[in-house]
Scaffold this motif. Sequence first.
Motif, PDB file in Angstrom:
ATOM      1  N   ALA A   1       0.836  -1.207   0.000  1.00  0.00           N
ATOM      2  CA  ALA A   1       0.000   0.000   0.000  1.00  0.00           C
ATOM      3  C   ALA A   1       0.870   1.254   0.000  1.00  0.00           C
ATOM      4  CB  ALA A   1      -0.924  -0.001   1.215  1.00  0.00           C
ATOM      5  N   VAL A   2       1.948   1.228   0.769  1.00  0.00           N
ATOM      6  CA  VAL A   2       2.861   2.374   0.813  1.00  0.00           C
ATOM      7  C   VAL A   2       3.553   2.539  -0.530  1.00  0.00           C
ATOM      8  CG1 VAL A   2       4.909   3.347   1.934  1.00  0.00           C
ATOM      9  CG2 VAL A   2       3.186   2.160   3.304  1.00  0.00           C
ATOM     10  N   ASP A   3       3.967   1.430  -1.135  1.00  0.00           N
ATOM     11  CA  ASP A   3       4.588   1.490  -2.462  1.00  0.00           C
ATOM     12  C   ASP A   3       3.618   2.060  -3.495  1.00  0.00           C
ATOM     13  OD1 ASP A   3       6.973   0.392  -1.565  1.00  0.00           O
ATOM     14  OD2 ASP A   3       6.408  -1.666  -2.088  1.00  0.00           O
ATOM     15  N   THR A   4       2.372   1.614  -3.431  1.00  0.00           N
ATOM     16  CA  THR A   4       1.367   2.043  -4.405  1.00  0.00           C
ATOM     17  C   THR A   4       1.144   3.548  -4.358  1.00  0.00           C
ATOM     18  OG1 THR A   4       0.212  -0.082  -4.327  1.00  0.00           O
ATOM     19  CG2 THR A   4      -1.051   1.808  -5.110  1.00  0.00           C
ATOM     20  N   TYR A   5       1.055   4.095  -3.149  1.00  0.00           N
ATOM     21  CA  TYR A   5       0.777   5.525  -3.005  1.00  0.00           C
ATOM     22  C   TYR A   5       2.048   6.366  -2.887  1.00  0.00           C
ATOM     23  CZ  TYR A   5      -4.131   4.354  -2.359  1.00  0.00           C
ATOM     24  OH  TYR A   5      -5.420   3.906  -2.552  1.00  0.00           O
ATOM     25  N   ARG A   6       3.204   5.682  -2.838  1.00  0.00           N
ATOM     26  CA  ARG A   6       4.497   6.368  -2.700  1.00  0.00           C
ATOM     27  C   ARG A   6       4.489   7.313  -1.497  1.00  0.00           C
ATOM     28  NH1 ARG A   6       6.182   7.721  -8.975  1.00  0.00           N
ATOM     29  NH2 ARG A   6       5.951   5.579  -9.739  1.00  0.00           N
ATOM     30  N   GLY A   7       3.905   6.826  -0.447  1.00  0.00           N
ATOM     31  CA  GLY A   7       3.804   7.601   0.782  1.00  0.00           C
ATOM     32  C   GLY A   7       2.777   6.949   1.697  1.00  0.00           C
ATOM     33  N   ILE A   8       2.382   7.658   2.741  1.00  0.00           N
ATOM     34  CA  ILE A   8       1.366   7.126   3.651  1.00  0.00           C
ATOM     35  C   ILE A   8       0.049   7.011   2.886  1.00  0.00           C
ATOM     36  CG2 ILE A   8       0.060   7.556   5.774  1.00  0.00           C
ATOM     37  CD1 ILE A   8       2.523   9.073   6.817  1.00  0.00           C
ATOM     38  N   PRO A   9      -0.530   5.815   2.819  1.00  0.00           N
ATOM     39  CA  PRO A   9      -1.785   5.643   2.076  1.00  0.00           C
ATOM     40  C   PRO A   9      -2.900   6.514   2.651  1.00  0.00           C
ATOM     41  CG  PRO A   9      -0.824   3.516   2.641  1.00  0.00           C
ATOM     42  CD  PRO A   9      -0.062   4.555   3.410  1.00  0.00           C
ATOM     43  N   PRO A  10      -3.762   7.052   1.795  1.00  0.00           N
ATOM     44  CA  PRO A  10      -4.875   7.893   2.274  1.00  0.00           C
ATOM     45  C   PRO A  10      -6.008   7.042   2.855  1.00  0.00           C
ATOM     46  CG  PRO A  10      -4.984   7.666  -0.103  1.00  0.00           C
ATOM     47  CD  PRO A  10      -3.716   6.973   0.329  1.00  0.00           C
ATOM     48  N   ILE A  11      -5.640   6.252   3.843  1.00  0.00           N
ATOM     49  CA  ILE A  11      -6.592   5.397   4.546  1.00  0.00           C
ATOM     50  C   ILE A  11      -6.742   5.979   5.952  1.00  0.00           C
ATOM     51  CG2 ILE A  11      -7.050   3.058   5.390  1.00  0.00           C
ATOM     52  CD1 ILE A  11      -5.046   2.074   3.214  1.00  0.00           C
ATOM     53  N   PRO A  12      -7.921   6.397   6.342  1.00  0.00           N
ATOM     54  CA  PRO A  12      -8.085   7.058   7.650  1.00  0.00           C
ATOM     55  C   PRO A  12      -7.465   6.277   8.809  1.00  0.00           C
ATOM     56  CG  PRO A  12     -10.096   7.266   6.398  1.00  0.00           C
ATOM     57  CD  PRO A  12      -9.191   6.369   5.594  1.00  0.00           C
ATOM     58  N   GLU A  13      -7.676   4.950   8.836  1.00  0.00           N
ATOM     59  CA  GLU A  13      -7.125   4.147   9.926  1.00  0.00           C
ATOM     60  C   GLU A  13      -5.595   4.215   9.949  1.00  0.00           C
ATOM     61  OE1 GLU A  13      -6.340  -0.534  10.909  1.00  0.00           O
ATOM     62  OE2 GLU A  13      -8.207  -0.045   9.850  1.00  0.00           O
ATOM     63  N   THR A  14      -4.983   4.146   8.776  1.00  0.00           N
ATOM     64  CA  THR A  14      -3.517   4.171   8.691  1.00  0.00           C
ATOM     65  C   THR A  14      -2.975   5.545   9.042  1.00  0.00           C
ATOM     66  OG1 THR A  14      -3.557   2.439   7.008  1.00  0.00           O
ATOM     67  CG2 THR A  14      -1.546   3.746   7.184  1.00  0.00           C
ATOM     68  N   GLU A  15      -3.609   6.587   8.547  1.00  0.00           N
ATOM     69  CA  GLU A  15      -3.164   7.947   8.875  1.00  0.00           C
ATOM     70  C   GLU A  15      -3.248   8.200  10.377  1.00  0.00           C
ATOM     71  OE1 GLU A  15      -4.378  10.275   4.750  1.00  0.00           O
ATOM     72  OE2 GLU A  15      -5.870  10.086   6.344  1.00  0.00           O
ATOM     73  N   ALA A  16      -4.350   7.750  10.989  1.00  0.00           N
ATOM     74  CA  ALA A  16      -4.517   7.919  12.437  1.00  0.00           C
ATOM     75  C   ALA A  16      -3.491   7.081  13.196  1.00  0.00           C
ATOM     76  CB  ALA A  16      -5.936   7.530  12.844  1.00  0.00           C
ATOM     77  N   TYR A  17      -3.202   5.878  12.685  1.00  0.00           N
ATOM     78  CA  TYR A  17      -2.247   4.985  13.341  1.00  0.00           C
ATOM     79  C   TYR A  17      -0.851   5.611  13.370  1.00  0.00           C
ATOM     80  CZ  TYR A  17       0.785   0.931  14.056  1.00  0.00           C
ATOM     81  OH  TYR A  17       1.751   0.066  14.523  1.00  0.00           O
ATOM     82  N   VAL A  18      -0.415   6.143  12.238  1.00  0.00           N
ATOM     83  CA  VAL A  18       0.915   6.753  12.175  1.00  0.00           C
ATOM     84  C   VAL A  18       1.005   7.922  13.150  1.00  0.00           C
ATOM     85  CG1 VAL A  18       2.544   8.002  10.712  1.00  0.00           C
ATOM     86  CG2 VAL A  18       1.341   5.997   9.805  1.00  0.00           C
ATOM     87  N   LYS A  19      -0.014   8.758  13.180  1.00  0.00           N
ATOM     88  CA  LYS A  19      -0.013   9.901  14.107  1.00  0.00           C
ATOM     89  C   LYS A  19       0.019   9.425  15.560  1.00  0.00           C
ATOM     90  CE  LYS A  19      -2.520  13.032  11.025  1.00  0.00           C
ATOM     91  NZ  LYS A  19      -3.798  13.716  10.780  1.00  0.00           N
ATOM     92  N   LYS A  20      -0.737   8.386  15.855  1.00  0.00           N
ATOM     93  CA  LYS A  20      -0.788   7.874  17.221  1.00  0.00           C
ATOM     94  C   LYS A  20       0.568   7.331  17.664  1.00  0.00           C
ATOM     95  CE  LYS A  20      -4.284   5.207  18.426  1.00  0.00           C
ATOM     96  NZ  LYS A  20      -5.132   3.989  18.610  1.00  0.00           N
ATOM     97  N   VAL A  21       1.188   6.512  16.817  1.00  0.00           N
ATOM     98  CA  VAL A  21       2.487   5.933  17.185  1.00  0.00           C
ATOM     99  C   VAL A  21       3.537   7.025  17.328  1.00  0.00           C
ATOM    100  CG1 VAL A  21       4.340   4.375  16.510  1.00  0.00           C
ATOM    101  CG2 VAL A  21       1.974   3.698  16.128  1.00  0.00           C
TER     102      VAL A  21
END
Length: 199
Positions: A169-189
């Motif tokens: 997913a990261v390779d596909t979007y060449r960055g943090i995927p625009p998935i709300p759960e993933t974006e929130a997860y990265v911010k939380k960690v």
Amino acid sequence: MRKPIRHIPILKPGTWMAVVLILLLALPAAADIYMYIDSQGVMHFTNVPTSSDYRVYIKERPKRQGTQMDANRFDRYIDEAAGLHGLDFPLIKAVIRAESAFDPKAVSKKGALGLMQIMPANLEAFRVYDPFDPWQNIMGGARYLKALIQRFDGQVPLALAAYNAGPRAVDTYRGIPPIPETEAYVKKVMKFFYLYKNG
């Protein structure tokens, strides 16, 4: 409709039977993951059993209100994993807090297991033979996290996104995927990481 967890081979039954019995006796009710061992000795997992051959493997623990796990009880394992894999102690601890809130018997609705929420399909690759053993789970999760950090050239946020959504997913979007759960997860960690780093 709930999607079944991928059926995967793990270990020969002799290694697991004692562990499984102990886990089943120790956990509270709320069935979630089922398992059966076929004639070849291969373990199969699912959250939607398709035959009577399946038996409850582990029951998802209900969330407890008003209680917290001891955030420091696994520090010696985290420290060992950090030294062995060249990772920051605060980063591993932050991932554990975000993934399981320090509950070594945590089971997600998707079937991820233990402190660092490792999927059953990845246990063998991460050299985790008992996902509910804190030391094994932390070592396996740290091994994977290190591989992701290397894959994404030391960019921790991308590695965290891959830990959550998968490296493709990261390779596909060449960055943090625009998935709300993933974006929130990265911010939380990252929030927990800075908290532990500066605490």
